[in-house]
Design an enzyme around this catalytic site. Structure first.
Site, short mmCIF file in Angstrom:
data_model
loop_
_atom_site.label_atom_id
_atom_site.label_comp_id
_atom_site.label_asym_id
_atom_site.label_seq_id
_atom_site.Cartn_x
_atom_site.Cartn_y
_atom_site.Cartn_z
NE ARG A 49 130.72 51.55 55.46
CZ ARG A 49 129.49 51.65 54.91
NH1 ARG A 49 128.68 50.63 54.83
NH2 ARG A 49 129.08 52.81 54.45
N GLY A 50 128.92 53.08 58.49
CA GLY A 50 127.79 53.87 58.01
C GLY A 50 127.25 54.65 59.19
CB ALA A 51 126.63 58.26 59.71
NE ARG A 86 134.74 55.15 61.46
CZ ARG A 86 134.35 55.01 60.19
NH1 ARG A 86 133.26 54.32 59.91
NH2 ARG A 86 135.05 55.55 59.22
CD GLN A 187 134.11 52.40 52.61
OE1 GLN A 187 134.82 52.61 51.63
NE2 GLN A 187 134.42 52.86 53.81
CG ASP A 228 129.92 59.85 57.91
OD1 ASP A 228 129.92 59.77 56.68
OD2 ASP A 228 129.94 58.86 58.66
CE LYS A 239 134.36 56.45 53.77
NZ LYS A 239 135.32 56.35 54.92
O1 MRU Z 1 133.74 55.03 56.74
P1 MRU Z 1 132.31 54.65 56.47
O2 MRU Z 1 132.18 53.50 55.53
O3 MRU Z 1 131.53 54.46 57.73
O4 MRU Z 1 131.72 55.92 55.73
C1 MRU Z 1 130.36 55.94 55.42
C2 MRU Z 1 129.95 57.16 54.67
O5 MRU Z 1 130.73 58.05 54.41
C3 MRU Z 1 128.49 57.27 54.32
O6 MRU Z 1 128.33 58.02 53.15
C4 MRU Z 1 127.78 57.99 55.49
O7 MRU Z 1 127.98 57.30 56.68
C5 MRU Z 1 126.34 58.19 55.27
S1 MRU Z 1 125.53 56.63 55.05
C6 MRU Z 1 124.08 56.53 55.53
#
Ligand code: MRU
Length: 341
Positions: A49-51, A86, A187, A228, A239
């Site tokens: 996970r994480g963009a 996603r 998270q 994201d 998030k």
């Molecule tokens: O649902 P997730 O855990 O993938 O959400 C992640 C976030 O919202 C982060 O803030 C976003 O991806 C930026 S992280 C480098």
């Protein structure tokens, strides 16, 4: 493929491994990932996970599939399957577009592998540049606040917002960090707290609804969050819970920064209303699960609203921190984001 190592993905002798983020911090389990359905399932389940990290992981998997001899036609179809894993994080789509261009070259196996390696190296570099720009905003002894996880687990490098905070800490600025636990999937409580411990960043974990009180008491000097997807007018998705933090920050006059690589900008979205928001399973709100087990506290069939992200309007952002620099409202209005077209 070269051996590449990040906190959440790595390649060893040409094969790809993903650290299962749903099991952290209690267990550190690396899964081998060899197929497109496996990667899609890991992304959907937030094991990866994480963009930026999902974009890099998807491209490394395509490079692996190219290396074991899949045809160009199959790889192009797979890129579309991965793209749909996603919907909100545009880094996934942008990185896959680069892979598709590489797959259209004559020597597509080599160019696809080189492209994935290049995207990985680029993300490491972009994280470092964001950290350097953002850390300049932090003053000695400040109390910072962040939401979700935006560190090494969410990128190939040091992270976005957490990369800024980590560098400010390394620079000896004597900072302290409030970490929002980040309901529903925790998270912050599971991942950012774990990373802060590895990095030696002094932090305290809070429930999301405690941020208002801390701001009212003057105990938050700056807020750094990731994104994201950032629309052309500077509105951004992150998030769920980010928007409420931004409203609180505005009311309490606390500077609020979004930190992202340019690969998070989507000029096709004129404003935040065009950003697709992922809706997730009701069970995530009815209870919680992880390596610690599963607990359900709501009635089994309780109706639930569970958007994974919310949109923060540009008006609530103090500055946008990119790998290319720190931008103001005037910069955004002058079209500075067009350079990322
Ligand atoms: O649902 P997730 O855990 O993938 O959400 C992640 C976030 O919202 C982060 O803030 C976003 O991806 C930026 S992280 C480098």
């Amino acid at each position: 493929m070269k051996n590449l190592t990040a906190l959440s993905v790595k390649t060893v002798q040409g094969e790809l491994y993903v650290l299962d983020q749903t099991l952290l911090p209690q267990q550190q389990v690396w899964h081998s990932c060899k197929t497109v359905p496996q990667m899609v399932s890991m992304i959907k389940a937030l094991q990866l996970r994480g963009a930026p990290a999902i974009g890099i992981g998807a491209c490394l998997l395509l490079a692996y599939r190219a290396s074991v001899g899949d045809s160009r036609e199959q790889l192009l179809l797979d890129a579309e399957v991965l793209r749909a894993a996603r919907p909100t994080a545009v880094n996934l789509m942008n990185n896959l577009d680069s892979m598709i261009a590489a797959l259209k070259q004559t020597d597509f196996t080599l160019t696809a592998i080189a492209c994935a390696e290049q995207l990985f190296a680029e993300d490491v570099e972009l994280c470092q540049r964001m950290a350097e720009h953002g850390a300049e905003l932090v003053q000695e002894g400040e109390q910072l606040l962040t939401h979700c996880n935006t560190g090494g687990l969410a990128t190939a490098g040091v992270g976005t917002a957490l990369g800024v905070i980590s560098l400010a800490h390394q620079q000896g600025k004597n900072i302290r960090l409030w970490v929002d636990e980040t309901r529903p999937l925790l998270q912050g409580g599971r991942l950012t707290a774990w990373e802060c411990q590895q990095l030696g960043i002094p932090y305290q974990l809070i429930c999301d609804n405690m941020a208002a009180m801390l701001m009212a008491r003057g105990q938050v000097d700056r807020i750094f969050v990731g994104s994201d997807r950032i629309a052309a007018n500077g509105d951004f998705a992150n998030k769920v819970g980010t928007y409420s933090l931004a409203v609180l920050a505005h009311y309490h006059k606390v500077p609020f920064y979004v930190v992202a690589p340019h690969t998070t900008v989507d000029l096709a979205c004129a404003d935040g209303s065009a950003i697709p928001i992922e809706q997730r399973h009701a069970d995530e709100v009815r209870g919680v699960s992880g390596a610690f087990g599963k607990t359900v506290w709501a009635p089994e069939q309780a109706p639930v609203f569970n958007p994974a992200f919310d949109v923060t309007p540009a008006a609530l952002v103090t500055r946008w921190v990119f790998d290319t620099g720190v931008y103001s409202h005037a910069d955004i209005a002058a079209g500075v984001l067009q350079q990322f077209a």
